[in-house]
Scaffold this motif. Structure first.
Motif, mmCIF file in Angstrom:
data_model
loop_
_atom_site.group_PDB
_atom_site.id
_atom_site.type_symbol
_atom_site.label_atom_id
_atom_site.label_comp_id
_atom_site.label_asym_id
_atom_site.label_seq_id
_atom_site.Cartn_x
_atom_site.Cartn_y
_atom_site.Cartn_z
ATOM 1 N N GLN A 26 0.839 -1.195 0.000
ATOM 2 C CA GLN A 26 0.000 0.000 0.000
ATOM 3 C C GLN A 26 0.879 1.252 0.000
ATOM 4 O O GLN A 26 0.596 2.219 -0.689
ATOM 5 N N GLU A 27 1.958 1.255 0.786
ATOM 6 C CA GLU A 27 2.856 2.406 0.838
ATOM 7 C C GLU A 27 3.568 2.618 -0.494
ATOM 8 O O GLU A 27 3.819 3.741 -0.889
ATOM 9 N N ASP A 28 3.900 1.545 -1.180
ATOM 10 C CA ASP A 28 4.611 1.649 -2.443
ATOM 11 C C ASP A 28 3.690 2.040 -3.594
ATOM 12 O O ASP A 28 4.101 2.717 -4.526
ATOM 13 N N THR A 29 2.440 1.606 -3.538
ATOM 14 C CA THR A 29 1.484 1.863 -4.603
ATOM 15 C C THR A 29 1.376 3.351 -4.893
ATOM 16 O O THR A 29 1.372 4.167 -3.986
ATOM 17 N N ILE A 61 2.964 -1.456 -20.949
ATOM 18 C CA ILE A 61 3.950 -0.814 -20.078
ATOM 19 C C ILE A 61 3.979 -1.556 -18.745
ATOM 20 O O ILE A 61 2.958 -1.666 -18.068
ATOM 21 N N PRO A 62 5.141 -2.059 -18.355
ATOM 22 C CA PRO A 62 5.226 -2.811 -17.098
ATOM 23 C C PRO A 62 4.997 -1.907 -15.884
ATOM 24 O O PRO A 62 5.289 -0.717 -15.919
ATOM 25 N N GLY A 63 4.457 -2.514 -14.833
ATOM 26 C CA GLY A 63 4.307 -1.799 -13.572
ATOM 27 C C GLY A 63 2.948 -1.158 -13.367
ATOM 28 O O GLY A 63 2.666 -0.644 -12.279
ATOM 29 N N ILE A 64 2.093 -1.175 -14.406
ATOM 30 C CA ILE A 64 0.737 -0.653 -14.240
ATOM 31 C C ILE A 64 -0.114 -1.785 -13.669
ATOM 32 O O ILE A 64 -0.276 -2.826 -14.299
ATOM 33 N N VAL A 65 -0.644 -1.565 -12.485
ATOM 34 C CA VAL A 65 -1.432 -2.578 -11.795
ATOM 35 C C VAL A 65 -2.886 -2.548 -12.263
ATOM 36 O O VAL A 65 -3.520 -3.584 -12.413
ATOM 37 N N PHE A 90 0.041 2.304 -10.166
ATOM 38 C CA PHE A 90 1.370 1.742 -10.421
ATOM 39 C C PHE A 90 1.850 0.970 -9.205
ATOM 40 O O PHE A 90 1.474 1.294 -8.067
ATOM 41 N N GLU A 91 2.706 -0.020 -9.444
ATOM 42 C CA GLU A 91 3.305 -0.784 -8.346
ATOM 43 C C GLU A 91 4.003 0.152 -7.365
ATOM 44 O O GLU A 91 3.926 -0.047 -6.163
ATOM 45 N N ASP A 92 4.689 1.149 -7.916
ATOM 46 C CA ASP A 92 5.456 2.081 -7.093
ATOM 47 C C ASP A 92 5.856 3.280 -7.949
ATOM 48 O O ASP A 92 5.543 3.334 -9.146
ATOM 49 N N ASP A 97 7.762 6.255 -13.048
ATOM 50 C CA ASP A 97 8.891 6.917 -13.698
ATOM 51 C C ASP A 97 9.306 6.204 -14.983
ATOM 52 O O ASP A 97 9.842 6.825 -15.902
ATOM 53 N N THR A 98 9.063 4.905 -15.064
ATOM 54 C CA THR A 98 9.295 4.149 -16.296
ATOM 55 C C THR A 98 8.228 4.481 -17.327
ATOM 56 O O THR A 98 8.504 4.615 -18.524
ATOM 57 N N TYR A 99 6.994 4.624 -16.874
ATOM 58 C CA TYR A 99 5.837 4.911 -17.735
ATOM 59 C C TYR A 99 5.960 6.265 -18.445
ATOM 60 O O TYR A 99 5.667 6.367 -19.645
#
Length: 130
Positions: A26-29, A61-65, A90-92, A97-99
Protein backbone atom coordinates in the motif's frame (compact mmCIF):
# COMPACT_ATOMS: atom_id res chain seq x y z
CA UNK A 1 -3.79 -27.71 24.61
CA UNK A 2 -0.19 -27.18 23.52
CA UNK A 3 -1.08 -28.09 19.90
CA UNK A 4 -3.93 -25.57 19.88
CA UNK A 5 -1.58 -22.90 21.19
CA UNK A 6 0.96 -23.67 18.46
CA UNK A 7 -1.71 -23.62 15.74
CA UNK A 8 -3.12 -20.32 17.03
CA UNK A 9 0.40 -18.84 17.14
CA UNK A 10 1.02 -19.92 13.55
CA UNK A 11 -2.29 -18.42 12.40
CA UNK A 12 -1.48 -15.17 14.20
CA UNK A 13 2.01 -15.05 12.67
CA UNK A 14 0.69 -15.68 9.15
CA UNK A 15 -2.03 -13.06 9.59
CA UNK A 16 0.46 -10.49 10.90
CA UNK A 17 2.88 -11.22 8.05
CA UNK A 18 0.12 -10.83 5.47
CA UNK A 19 -0.92 -7.53 7.03
CA UNK A 20 2.65 -6.19 7.03
CA UNK A 21 3.14 -7.21 3.39
CA UNK A 22 -0.18 -5.58 2.45
CA UNK A 23 0.77 -2.35 4.25
CA UNK A 24 4.16 -2.26 2.51
CA UNK A 25 2.51 -2.73 -0.88
CA UNK A 26 0.00 0.00 0.00
CA UNK A 27 2.86 2.41 0.84
CA UNK A 28 4.61 1.65 -2.44
CA UNK A 29 1.48 1.86 -4.60
CA UNK A 30 1.16 5.08 -6.57
CA UNK A 31 -1.99 6.49 -8.16
CA UNK A 32 -1.70 8.61 -11.31
CA UNK A 33 -4.90 10.60 -11.84
CA UNK A 34 -5.38 12.32 -15.20
CA UNK A 35 -8.41 14.55 -15.80
CA UNK A 36 -9.27 15.75 -19.31
CA UNK A 37 -11.31 18.63 -20.57
CA UNK A 38 -12.31 17.73 -24.09
CA UNK A 39 -13.15 20.33 -26.72
CA UNK A 40 -16.86 20.94 -27.22
CA UNK A 41 -16.70 19.46 -30.73
CA UNK A 42 -14.89 16.28 -29.64
CA UNK A 43 -16.90 13.30 -30.88
CA UNK A 44 -17.86 10.38 -28.70
CA UNK A 45 -15.97 8.13 -31.12
CA UNK A 46 -12.74 10.11 -30.67
CA UNK A 47 -13.12 10.17 -26.88
CA UNK A 48 -13.59 6.40 -27.00
CA UNK A 49 -10.37 6.09 -29.06
CA UNK A 50 -8.52 8.06 -26.39
CA UNK A 51 -10.01 6.00 -23.56
CA UNK A 52 -9.28 2.70 -25.28
CA UNK A 53 -5.69 3.72 -26.04
CA UNK A 54 -5.20 4.90 -22.46
CA UNK A 55 -6.60 1.62 -21.13
CA UNK A 56 -4.33 -0.40 -23.44
CA UNK A 57 -1.20 1.11 -21.89
CA UNK A 58 -1.55 -1.36 -19.01
CA UNK A 59 -0.95 -4.14 -21.55
CA UNK A 60 2.24 -2.63 -22.96
CA UNK A 61 3.95 -0.81 -20.08
CA UNK A 62 5.23 -2.81 -17.10
CA UNK A 63 4.31 -1.80 -13.57
CA UNK A 64 0.74 -0.65 -14.24
CA UNK A 65 -1.43 -2.58 -11.80
CA UNK A 66 -4.81 -1.24 -12.92
CA UNK A 67 -6.66 1.30 -15.04
CA UNK A 68 -9.95 2.94 -14.21
CA UNK A 69 -11.95 5.69 -15.85
CA UNK A 70 -15.20 7.55 -15.49
CA UNK A 71 -17.13 10.68 -16.41
CA UNK A 72 -17.81 13.43 -13.89
CA UNK A 73 -21.32 13.35 -12.50
CA UNK A 74 -20.91 15.67 -9.53
CA UNK A 75 -23.92 17.94 -8.94
CA UNK A 76 -21.65 20.63 -7.41
CA UNK A 77 -20.69 22.16 -10.75
CA UNK A 78 -17.06 22.70 -9.70
CA UNK A 79 -15.34 20.59 -12.34
CA UNK A 80 -14.42 23.66 -14.45
CA UNK A 81 -15.21 21.78 -17.67
CA UNK A 82 -13.01 18.79 -16.82
CA UNK A 83 -15.17 15.77 -17.44
CA UNK A 84 -13.21 12.55 -17.96
CA UNK A 85 -11.11 11.01 -15.19
CA UNK A 86 -8.49 8.32 -15.79
CA UNK A 87 -6.65 6.61 -12.94
CA UNK A 88 -3.63 4.41 -13.36
CA UNK A 89 -2.34 2.50 -10.36
CA UNK A 90 1.37 1.74 -10.42
CA UNK A 91 3.31 -0.78 -8.35
CA UNK A 92 5.46 2.08 -7.09
CA UNK A 93 6.96 5.42 -8.06
CA UNK A 94 9.69 3.69 -10.08
CA UNK A 95 7.02 2.10 -12.31
CA UNK A 96 5.46 5.55 -12.85
CA UNK A 97 8.89 6.92 -13.70
CA UNK A 98 9.29 4.15 -16.30
CA UNK A 99 5.84 4.91 -17.73
CA UNK A 100 6.35 8.65 -18.27
CA UNK A 101 9.07 8.45 -20.98
CA UNK A 102 7.95 5.04 -22.28
CA UNK A 103 7.54 4.90 -26.09
CA UNK A 104 3.97 3.59 -25.77
CA UNK A 105 3.06 6.53 -23.52
CA UNK A 106 4.60 8.87 -26.08
CA UNK A 107 2.51 7.18 -28.80
CA UNK A 108 -0.56 7.83 -26.68
CA UNK A 109 0.39 11.52 -26.51
CA UNK A 110 0.79 11.58 -30.28
CA UNK A 111 -2.70 10.11 -30.67
CA UNK A 112 -4.10 12.88 -28.47
CA UNK A 113 -2.32 15.46 -30.61
CA UNK A 114 -3.44 13.96 -33.90
CA UNK A 115 -7.09 13.77 -32.84
CA UNK A 116 -7.02 17.37 -31.65
CA UNK A 117 -9.80 16.77 -29.11
CA UNK A 118 -8.12 17.84 -25.90
CA UNK A 119 -8.65 21.34 -24.56
CA UNK A 120 -6.81 20.90 -21.26
CA UNK A 121 -5.62 18.36 -18.71
CA UNK A 122 -4.31 18.12 -15.20
CA UNK A 123 -2.47 15.33 -13.43
CA UNK A 124 -2.12 14.40 -9.77
CA UNK A 125 0.01 11.58 -8.39
CA UNK A 126 -0.21 10.28 -4.84
CA UNK A 127 0.49 7.36 -2.56
CA UNK A 128 -2.68 6.08 -0.83
CA UNK A 129 -2.52 6.85 2.89
CA UNK A 130 -4.88 4.19 4.26
Amino acid sequence: MKKISIVLSLILAITASSFIIHMQQQEDTLRHVVVFKYKEDASDADIKKVTDAFRDLQNTIPGIVSFEHGINNSPEGKNMGFTHVYTLTFEDAAARDTYLPHPEHKKFGELLGSLGVLEDAFVVDYHPMD
